[in-house]
Design a protein around this motif. Structure first.
Motif, short mmCIF file in Angstrom:
data_model
loop_
_atom_site.label_atom_id
_atom_site.label_comp_id
_atom_site.label_asym_id
_atom_site.label_seq_id
_atom_site.Cartn_x
_atom_site.Cartn_y
_atom_site.Cartn_z
N GLY A 101 0.84 -1.18 0.00
CA GLY A 101 0.00 0.00 0.00
C GLY A 101 0.88 1.23 0.00
N TYR A 102 0.69 2.11 -0.99
CA TYR A 102 1.45 3.35 -1.10
C TYR A 102 0.56 4.50 -0.61
CZ TYR A 102 4.79 0.91 -4.13
OH TYR A 102 5.74 0.05 -4.63
N VAL A 103 0.97 5.16 0.48
CA VAL A 103 0.13 6.19 1.10
C VAL A 103 1.00 7.41 1.42
CG1 VAL A 103 -1.41 6.72 3.02
CG2 VAL A 103 -1.32 4.39 2.13
N LYS A 104 0.47 8.61 1.16
CA LYS A 104 1.18 9.84 1.49
C LYS A 104 0.80 10.27 2.89
CE LYS A 104 2.22 14.47 -0.23
NZ LYS A 104 3.55 14.45 0.31
N GLY A 105 1.80 10.61 3.69
CA GLY A 105 1.57 11.11 5.04
C GLY A 105 1.57 12.62 5.07
N THR A 106 1.04 13.19 6.13
CA THR A 106 0.97 14.63 6.27
C THR A 106 2.14 15.18 7.08
OG1 THR A 106 -1.43 14.57 6.14
CG2 THR A 106 -0.47 16.53 7.12
N VAL A 107 2.40 14.56 8.22
CA VAL A 107 3.44 15.06 9.11
C VAL A 107 4.12 13.87 9.81
CG1 VAL A 107 1.87 15.46 11.06
CG2 VAL A 107 3.96 16.76 10.93
N GLY A 108 5.43 13.97 10.01
CA GLY A 108 6.19 12.96 10.74
C GLY A 108 6.61 13.54 12.08
N VAL A 109 6.73 12.69 13.10
CA VAL A 109 7.06 13.14 14.45
C VAL A 109 8.37 12.49 14.89
CG1 VAL A 109 6.25 13.37 16.83
CG2 VAL A 109 4.59 13.28 14.95
N ALA A 110 9.38 13.31 15.13
CA ALA A 110 10.71 12.82 15.47
C ALA A 110 10.75 12.07 16.80
CB ALA A 110 11.71 13.98 15.48
N LEU A 134 3.69 -1.66 3.98
CA LEU A 134 3.20 -0.28 3.90
C LEU A 134 4.33 0.64 3.47
CD1 LEU A 134 1.01 1.85 4.43
CD2 LEU A 134 1.73 1.86 6.83
N ILE A 135 4.07 1.43 2.45
CA ILE A 135 5.01 2.43 1.94
C ILE A 135 4.40 3.80 2.24
CG2 ILE A 135 6.26 3.31 -0.06
CD1 ILE A 135 6.87 0.33 0.53
N LEU A 136 5.04 4.56 3.11
CA LEU A 136 4.58 5.91 3.43
C LEU A 136 5.54 6.92 2.84
CD1 LEU A 136 3.65 5.47 7.21
CD2 LEU A 136 2.08 5.68 5.29
N VAL A 137 5.00 8.04 2.40
CA VAL A 137 5.82 9.10 1.81
C VAL A 137 5.50 10.40 2.52
CG1 VAL A 137 6.33 10.39 -0.30
CG2 VAL A 137 5.77 7.95 -0.45
N ILE A 138 6.56 11.07 3.03
CA ILE A 138 6.38 12.39 3.63
C ILE A 138 7.52 13.29 3.15
CG2 ILE A 138 5.16 11.61 5.70
CD1 ILE A 138 7.77 11.99 7.25
N GLU A 139 7.31 14.57 3.28
CA GLU A 139 8.35 15.53 2.93
C GLU A 139 9.17 15.84 4.18
OE1 GLU A 139 7.08 18.90 0.61
OE2 GLU A 139 5.46 17.70 -0.27
N LYS A 140 10.47 15.97 3.99
CA LYS A 140 11.38 16.22 5.11
C LYS A 140 10.98 17.47 5.89
CE LYS A 140 16.30 16.44 6.23
NZ LYS A 140 17.66 16.51 5.69
N LYS A 141 10.51 18.49 5.18
CA LYS A 141 10.12 19.74 5.84
C LYS A 141 8.91 19.54 6.77
CE LYS A 141 7.03 21.32 2.21
NZ LYS A 141 6.72 22.30 1.20
N ASN A 142 8.21 18.42 6.62
CA ASN A 142 7.03 18.14 7.45
C ASN A 142 7.34 17.21 8.62
OD1 ASN A 142 5.35 19.78 5.92
ND2 ASN A 142 4.85 18.14 4.51
N ILE A 143 8.61 17.06 8.95
CA ILE A 143 8.98 16.30 10.16
C ILE A 143 9.16 17.31 11.28
CG2 ILE A 143 10.68 14.82 11.26
CD1 ILE A 143 11.27 13.61 8.52
#
Length: 194
Positions: A101-110, A134-143
């Motif tokens: 499953g390929y899913v885009k994430g909104t925000v990552g939490v360090a 599970l394959i999640l994709v987030i942008e580095k700026k959203n961590i």
């Protein structure tokens, strides 16, 4: 008056006084020198994988390869190619064979390696939990550093469902042995776009 009504009445009469929510000074919450490095360290310590990529080319090629090899994949990320809109109408029985499953994430939490996903990003709320990988994709700026900052970036009332996911499914209920993939995805790979 029935026993049930008596119990409910007793509960209603013995409610604690309402307490104001605490005011949290976000500036004094935990901070990291490098949020991405902390995110990666935590996620990998709980069984996930993190890969830093410059663009989606690697994932596009992987998705095409998966489909050509006959794997049942569900893509919910528009920028990767055709979104599997039909997945929205599939039952758990039909989705149980989803390999990836390929899913885009909104925000990552360090601080805990979690990624927030809105229901609309999943297409079907079963996808992140029923797929094998599970394959999640987030942008580095959203961590962000911590959950306080994450909740400032998301709107939990925006949709009917959303979730933080941190790594693959895990349980240690049985004889205190850690089992990965017992109740959900056997693996979780988070691709972070630099």
């Amino acid at each position: 008056m029935s026993a049930r009504e008596n119990i409910l009445k007793a509960i209603a009469m013995n409610q604690p006084e309402l307490a104001e929510l605490p005011v949290i000074d976000i500036a004094s919450t935990i901070r990291y020198e490098d949020s991405y490095t902390q995110f990666k360290t935590v996620l990998e310590s709980i069984g996930g994988k993190v890969e830093l990529i410059s663009d989606l080319t690697v994932l596009k090629e992987q998705l095409i390869s998966d489909r050509l090899n006959g794997k049942f994949v569900v893509n919910t990320i528009e920028t990767l190619g055709d979104v599997d809109e039909k997945a929205a109408f599939l039952s758990a029985f039909e989705l149980e064979k989803v390999e990836k499953g390929y899913v885009k994430g909104t925000v990552g939490v360090a601080e805990n390696g979690a990624v927030w996903i809105y229901e609309s990003q999943m297409i079907n709320r079963l996808v992140p939990f029923i797929c094998q990988h599970l394959i999640l994709v987030i942008e580095k700026k959203n961590i962000v550093d911590n959950l306080h900052q994450a909740y400032e970036k998301i709107d939990v009332s925006k949709e009917g469902f959303g979730v933080f996911i941190a790594g693959p499914s895990k349980t240690a209920d049985i004889e205190q042995s850690l089992v990965i993939g017992a109740h959900g995805a056997r693996s979780a790979t988070i691709y972070v776009i630099a």
